[in-house]
Scaffold this active site. Structure first.
Site, PDB file in Angstrom:
ATOM      1  N   GLY A 154       0.823  -1.214   0.000  1.00  0.00           N
ATOM      2  CA  GLY A 154       0.000   0.000   0.000  1.00  0.00           C
ATOM      3  C   GLY A 154       0.850   1.255   0.000  1.00  0.00           C
ATOM      4  N   ASP A 155       0.186   2.395  -0.198  1.00  0.00           N
ATOM      5  CA  ASP A 155       0.823   3.708  -0.162  1.00  0.00           C
ATOM      6  C   ASP A 155       1.920   3.863  -1.214  1.00  0.00           C
ATOM      7  OD1 ASP A 155      -0.833   4.229   2.018  1.00  0.00           O
ATOM      8  OD2 ASP A 155       0.645   3.439   3.432  1.00  0.00           O
ATOM      9  N   LYS A 210      -0.908   5.472  -5.397  1.00  0.00           N
ATOM     10  CA  LYS A 210      -2.036   5.187  -6.301  1.00  0.00           C
ATOM     11  C   LYS A 210      -2.859   6.443  -6.583  1.00  0.00           C
ATOM     12  CE  LYS A 210      -3.282   2.033  -3.385  1.00  0.00           C
ATOM     13  NZ  LYS A 210      -2.071   1.930  -2.552  1.00  0.00           N
ATOM     14  N   LYS A 265      -1.952   9.581  -6.660  1.00  0.00           N
ATOM     15  CA  LYS A 265      -1.282  10.460  -7.623  1.00  0.00           C
ATOM     16  C   LYS A 265      -1.346   9.882  -9.047  1.00  0.00           C
ATOM     17  CE  LYS A 265       2.908  12.440  -9.220  1.00  0.00           C
ATOM     18  NZ  LYS A 265       4.202  13.039  -9.097  1.00  0.00           N
ATOM     19  N   ASN A 309     -10.026   2.504   5.021  1.00  0.00           N
ATOM     20  CA  ASN A 309      -8.650   2.182   5.429  1.00  0.00           C
ATOM     21  C   ASN A 309      -7.668   2.804   4.442  1.00  0.00           C
ATOM     22  OD1 ASN A 309      -9.626   0.441   3.451  1.00  0.00           O
ATOM     23  ND2 ASN A 309      -8.656  -1.402   4.265  1.00  0.00           N
ATOM     24  N   ALA A 310      -8.101   3.035   3.222  1.00  0.00           N
ATOM     25  CA  ALA A 310      -7.255   3.648   2.191  1.00  0.00           C
ATOM     26  C   ALA A 310      -7.072   5.140   2.465  1.00  0.00           C
ATOM     27  CB  ALA A 310      -7.894   3.457   0.819  1.00  0.00           C
ATOM     28  N   GLY A 311      -5.928   5.650   2.070  1.00  0.00           N
ATOM     29  CA  GLY A 311      -5.686   7.091   2.092  1.00  0.00           C
ATOM     30  C   GLY A 311      -4.899   7.419   0.845  1.00  0.00           C
ATOM     31  N   HIS A 312      -5.546   8.031  -0.128  1.00  0.00           N
ATOM     32  CA  HIS A 312      -4.915   8.304  -1.420  1.00  0.00           C
ATOM     33  C   HIS A 312      -4.688   9.812  -1.549  1.00  0.00           C
ATOM     34  CE1 HIS A 312      -6.577   4.268  -3.190  1.00  0.00           C
ATOM     35  NE2 HIS A 312      -5.817   4.108  -2.136  1.00  0.00           N
ATOM     36  N   GLN A 365      -5.046  -0.301  -1.090  1.00  0.00           N
ATOM     37  CA  GLN A 365      -4.041  -1.145  -0.423  1.00  0.00           C
ATOM     38  C   GLN A 365      -3.004  -1.617  -1.450  1.00  0.00           C
ATOM     39  OE1 GLN A 365      -7.682  -2.049   0.560  1.00  0.00           O
ATOM     40  NE2 GLN A 365      -7.215  -0.226   1.764  1.00  0.00           N
ATOM     41  N   THR A 370      -4.043   7.057   9.221  1.00  0.00           N
ATOM     42  CA  THR A 370      -3.902   6.986  10.684  1.00  0.00           C
ATOM     43  C   THR A 370      -2.762   7.843  11.229  1.00  0.00           C
ATOM     44  OG1 THR A 370      -2.438   5.086  10.462  1.00  0.00           O
ATOM     45  CG2 THR A 370      -4.789   4.615  10.752  1.00  0.00           C
ATOM     46  N   GLY A 371      -1.909   8.376  10.373  1.00  0.00           N
ATOM     47  CA  GLY A 371      -0.772   9.171  10.823  1.00  0.00           C
ATOM     48  C   GLY A 371       0.358   8.343  11.420  1.00  0.00           C
ATOM     49  N   ASP A 404      12.675  10.400  -6.219  1.00  0.00           N
ATOM     50  CA  ASP A 404      13.382  11.548  -5.636  1.00  0.00           C
ATOM     51  C   ASP A 404      13.816  11.308  -4.194  1.00  0.00           C
ATOM     52  OD1 ASP A 404      10.407  11.647  -5.464  1.00  0.00           O
ATOM     53  OD2 ASP A 404      10.822  13.228  -4.020  1.00  0.00           O
TER      54      ASP A 404
HETATM   55  P1  GDP Z   1      -1.602   5.698  -2.027  1.00  0.00           P
HETATM   56  O1  GDP Z   1      -2.315   5.173  -0.826  1.00  0.00           O
HETATM   57  O2  GDP Z   1      -1.010   4.622  -2.856  1.00  0.00           O
HETATM   58  O3  GDP Z   1      -2.449   6.630  -2.852  1.00  0.00           O
HETATM   59  O4  GDP Z   1      -0.375   6.557  -1.478  1.00  0.00           O
HETATM   60  P2  GDP Z   1      -0.421   7.613  -0.254  1.00  0.00           P
HETATM   61  O5  GDP Z   1      -1.088   8.842  -0.718  1.00  0.00           O
HETATM   62  O6  GDP Z   1      -0.931   6.962   0.981  1.00  0.00           O
HETATM   63  O7  GDP Z   1       1.115   7.814  -0.017  1.00  0.00           O
HETATM   64  C1  GDP Z   1       1.954   8.303  -1.001  1.00  0.00           C
HETATM   65  C2  GDP Z   1       2.611   9.575  -0.464  1.00  0.00           C
HETATM   66  O8  GDP Z   1       3.724   9.905  -1.246  1.00  0.00           O
HETATM   67  C3  GDP Z   1       1.697  10.779  -0.504  1.00  0.00           C
HETATM   68  O9  GDP Z   1       2.020  11.638   0.558  1.00  0.00           O
HETATM   69  C4  GDP Z   1       2.053  11.427  -1.833  1.00  0.00           C
HETATM   70  O10 GDP Z   1       1.806  12.832  -1.842  1.00  0.00           O
HETATM   71  C5  GDP Z   1       3.527  11.152  -1.903  1.00  0.00           C
HETATM   72  N1  GDP Z   1       4.102  10.972  -3.240  1.00  0.00           N
HETATM   73  C6  GDP Z   1       3.554  10.359  -4.329  1.00  0.00           C
HETATM   74  N2  GDP Z   1       4.453  10.306  -5.343  1.00  0.00           N
HETATM   75  C7  GDP Z   1       5.580  10.884  -4.856  1.00  0.00           C
HETATM   76  C8  GDP Z   1       6.884  11.101  -5.412  1.00  0.00           C
HETATM   77  O11 GDP Z   1       7.192  10.725  -6.539  1.00  0.00           O
HETATM   78  N3  GDP Z   1       7.786  11.722  -4.605  1.00  0.00           N
HETATM   79  C9  GDP Z   1       7.515  12.130  -3.345  1.00  0.00           C
HETATM   80  N4  GDP Z   1       8.464  12.713  -2.638  1.00  0.00           N
HETATM   81  N5  GDP Z   1       6.300  11.933  -2.799  1.00  0.00           N
HETATM   82  C10 GDP Z   1       5.361  11.306  -3.541  1.00  0.00           C
HETATM   83  P1  IMO Z   2      -3.850   2.602   0.682  1.00  0.00           P
HETATM   84  O1  IMO Z   2      -4.998   2.372  -0.260  1.00  0.00           O
HETATM   85  C1  IMO Z   2      -1.253   0.891   3.733  1.00  0.00           C
HETATM   86  C2  IMO Z   2      -3.014  -2.105   6.400  1.00  0.00           C
HETATM   87  C3  IMO Z   2      -3.144  -1.738   7.865  1.00  0.00           C
HETATM   88  C4  IMO Z   2      -2.964  -3.109   8.488  1.00  0.00           C
HETATM   89  C5  IMO Z   2      -3.685  -4.031   7.508  1.00  0.00           C
HETATM   90  C6  IMO Z   2      -5.123  -4.364   7.911  1.00  0.00           C
HETATM   91  O2  IMO Z   2      -3.747   3.982   1.188  1.00  0.00           O
HETATM   92  O3  IMO Z   2      -2.580   2.070   0.104  1.00  0.00           O
HETATM   93  P2  IMO Z   2      -7.377  -2.934   7.839  1.00  0.00           P
HETATM   94  O4  IMO Z   2      -7.748  -1.648   8.509  1.00  0.00           O
HETATM   95  O5  IMO Z   2      -7.477  -2.920   6.367  1.00  0.00           O
HETATM   96  O6  IMO Z   2      -8.108  -4.109   8.440  1.00  0.00           O
HETATM   97  O7  IMO Z   2      -5.827  -3.153   8.220  1.00  0.00           O
HETATM   98  O8  IMO Z   2      -3.692  -3.346   6.270  1.00  0.00           O
HETATM   99  N1  IMO Z   2      -3.642  -1.153   5.443  1.00  0.00           N
HETATM  100  C7  IMO Z   2      -2.950  -0.291   4.677  1.00  0.00           C
HETATM  101  N2  IMO Z   2      -1.631  -0.028   4.640  1.00  0.00           N
HETATM  102  N3  IMO Z   2      -2.081   1.494   2.882  1.00  0.00           N
HETATM  103  C8  IMO Z   2      -3.400   1.223   2.900  1.00  0.00           C
HETATM  104  O9  IMO Z   2      -4.256   1.711   1.977  1.00  0.00           O
HETATM  105  C9  IMO Z   2      -3.900   0.314   3.850  1.00  0.00           C
HETATM  106  N4  IMO Z   2      -5.130  -0.155   4.157  1.00  0.00           N
HETATM  107  C10 IMO Z   2      -4.952  -1.067   5.125  1.00  0.00           C
HETATM  108  O10 IMO Z   2      -2.163  -0.839   8.259  1.00  0.00           O
HETATM  109  O11 IMO Z   2      -1.610  -3.473   8.472  1.00  0.00           O
HETATM  110 MG    MG Z   3      -2.327   5.429   1.245  1.00  0.00          MG
END
Ligand code: GDP
Ligand code: IMO
Ligand code: MG
Length: 432
Positions: free
Chosen positions: A12-13, A16, A18, A38-41, A226, A303-304, A335
């Site tokens: 995850g993270d 996606k 962006k 649970n997702a944070g995009h 995720q 969740t921070g 980067d």
């Molecule tokens: P997602 O859950 O897959 O959508 O990803 P998140 O948003 O949870 O986490 C990605 C983090 O990386 C966010 O804070 C974005 O703003 C940041 N991010 C995405 N692409 C880049 C990149 O190429 N460089 C940097 N430095 N940050 C990025």
């Molecule tokens: P995005 O879409 C990262 C992780 C939780 C935990 C496990 C189960 O932003 O990539 P849950 O609340 O789903 O039952 O938790 O999955 N988890 C993530 N980790 N990015 C996420 O979403 C996640 N969604 C759930 O931290 O380990």
């Molecule tokens: Mg995320």
């Protein structure tokens, strides 16, 4: 033009939000197919940061239909807050562009209480969930007791379901978990019916909608949440989420047959992160890991919580490419590696003298193996302003090419910063 599924290839993270935001320009519909809040995009446009939990990441574009599919579990409170927030910032002026599946699952307050209580009761064995009620809501669905979005429109149906479900949930909370908060049918009924009224204009048979749009020649971007290693079946079970996160879920989570989905864009972060508990072979619990966390701002968007950080794992990458049938690749956060003298890629696991170059089915092997690394030279030049792949420092290009070699796929997209514009769009997955 084909339809494209976007999935995360790690835990995850991967970025996606962006990547979906960027490729929405080539799509007519953006459809979320699993997971919940649970997702944070994260999307950053003109220095304004938007974090989406339930709304598809196409929502910041005009005239795109954004769909929450049947595979998603919807917390109506969080969804409503999100709808209000995006409207406040000048988006979704046409409400008919947001459609929510009648069949999507619902998260109420008791699901979150159950999630919390379950985690607390597990002590050392806890999963480290986001406590958003995801597991308990999907459990109800699989048990064929689940509340669906359309149920919020019928007080009678909802009352029957709540009466049944709360008897069970309250018993668990009080007798099994021994926490004090239980829930009354009346309160939950009023709470959910209120959201039923608010969300009614957005509800639709979205399987029919997406199918009809595809038949009309429109293009669909399916947005995963995720990542592959959090997949309920194929991830690092039991430290996973409660839905299938891989590309195949785009079909079951939207009611669109797999024959209508041709391409899969997999996203890989230039290193690895993980939030929550569970094995992570390439984790760095040293100053390099801390540096990745600091420079990459690796703190959970939902969740921070600080994200655990480590090197890129090519064994997991190849596993994820296979499970998702990836046709196109995106690389993010390149980067963040600037300034590291050496960069490592894990190419195998060593356990009791044997090298494993495929993801091992044995948890003992995976949990106790040593990563085998190859080392590449780093670069010191900042790359956030670069917009032409050829202008990247030679060592950065070598790192990117090496990942392509290991994956057997060329990158369609390389991200060099968090903002929408910090992007090298090399190929359009809707075309090639
Ligand atoms: P997602 O859950 O897959 O959508 O990803 P998140 O948003 O949870 O986490 C990605 C983090 O990386 C966010 O804070 C974005 O703003 C940041 N991010 C995405 N692409 C880049 C990149 O190429 N460089 C940097 N430095 N940050 C990025
Ligand atoms: P995005 O879409 C990262 C992780 C939780 C935990 C496990 C189960 O932003 O990539 P849950 O609340 O789903 O039952 O938790 O999955 N988890 C993530 N980790 N990015 C996420 O979403 C996640 N969604 C759930 O931290 O380990
Ligand atoms: Mg995320």
């Amino acid at each position: 033009m084909p339809n494209v599924v976007v999935v995360g290839l790690q835990w995850g993270d991967e970025g996606k939000g962006k990547v979906v935001d960027i490729y929405t320009q080539f799509a007519d519909l953006v459809v979320r197919f699993q997971g919940g809040s649970n997702a944070g995009h994260t999307i950053i446009v003109d220095d304004v940061k938007t974090v989406l939990h339930l709304l598809p990441s196409g929502i910041l574009h005009q005239n795109k239909i954004c769909v929450i599919g049947s595979g998603v579990t919807v917390d109506p409170d969080i969804l409503w807050q999100e709808i209000e927030a995006v409207k406040q910032s000048g988006h979704l002026s046409d409400e008919s562009l947001l459609r929510i599946s009648y069949e999507a699952a619902v998260i109420s307050r008791y699901h979150k209480a159950l999630d919390d209580a379950s985690e607390q009761s597990m002590g050392e064995r806890k999963i480290g969930t986001t406590k958003r009620g995801i597991g308990p809501s999907y459990e109800e669905r699989v048990a064929r007791r689940g509340i669906r979005i359309k149920d919020l429109l019928s007080r009678k149906t909802l009352e029957e379901k709540l009466r049944h479900n709360l008897k069970y949930a309250n018993f668990l909370l009080k007798e099994y978990y021994q926490v004090s908060d239980t829930f009354s049918v009346e309160d939950e009924l009023d709470y959910l019916c209120e959201f039923g009224k608010k969300l009614k204009p957005f509800m639709e048979d979205t399987s029919l909608l997406v199918y009809s749009e595809i038949k009309r020649g429109r293009n669909v971007l399916f947005e995963g949440a995720q990542g592959t290693m959090l997949d309920l079946d194929y991830g690092t079970y039991p430290f996973v989420t409660s839905s299938n996160t891989i590309a195949g879920a785009a079909s079951t989570g939207t009611g669109v047959g797999p024959g209508m989905i041709e391409r899969v864009l997999g996203i890989v972060k230039a290193y690895t992160t993980r939030v929550g508990m569970g094995p992570f072979p390439t984790e760095l619990e040293d100053e390099v890991g801390q540096r990745l966390r600091d420079v990459g701002k690796e703190y959970g968007a939902t969740t921070g919580r600080p994200r655990r950080c480590g090197w890129l794992d090519a064994v997991l990458l190849r596993y994820a490419l296979r499970l998702n049938g990836v046709t196109n690749l995106a690389l993010t956060k390149l980067d963040v590696l600037t300034g590291l003298p050496k960069i490592k890629i894990c190419t195998g696991y060593k356990y009791q003298g044997k090298i494993y170059d495929e993801y091992p089915y044995s948890e003992t092997v995976f949990n106790n193996s040593e990563p085998v690394y190859e080392e590449l030279a780093g670069w010191s030049e900042p790359i956030g302003e670069i917009r032409d792949f050829d202008e990247l420092p030679a060592a950065a290009k070598r790192y990117v090419r090496r990942i392509e070699d290991l994956a057997g796929i060329k990158f369609s997209f390389v991200s060099v910063g968090p903002k929408r514009g910090d992007s090298l769009v090399l190929r359009n997955p809707f075309r090639e």
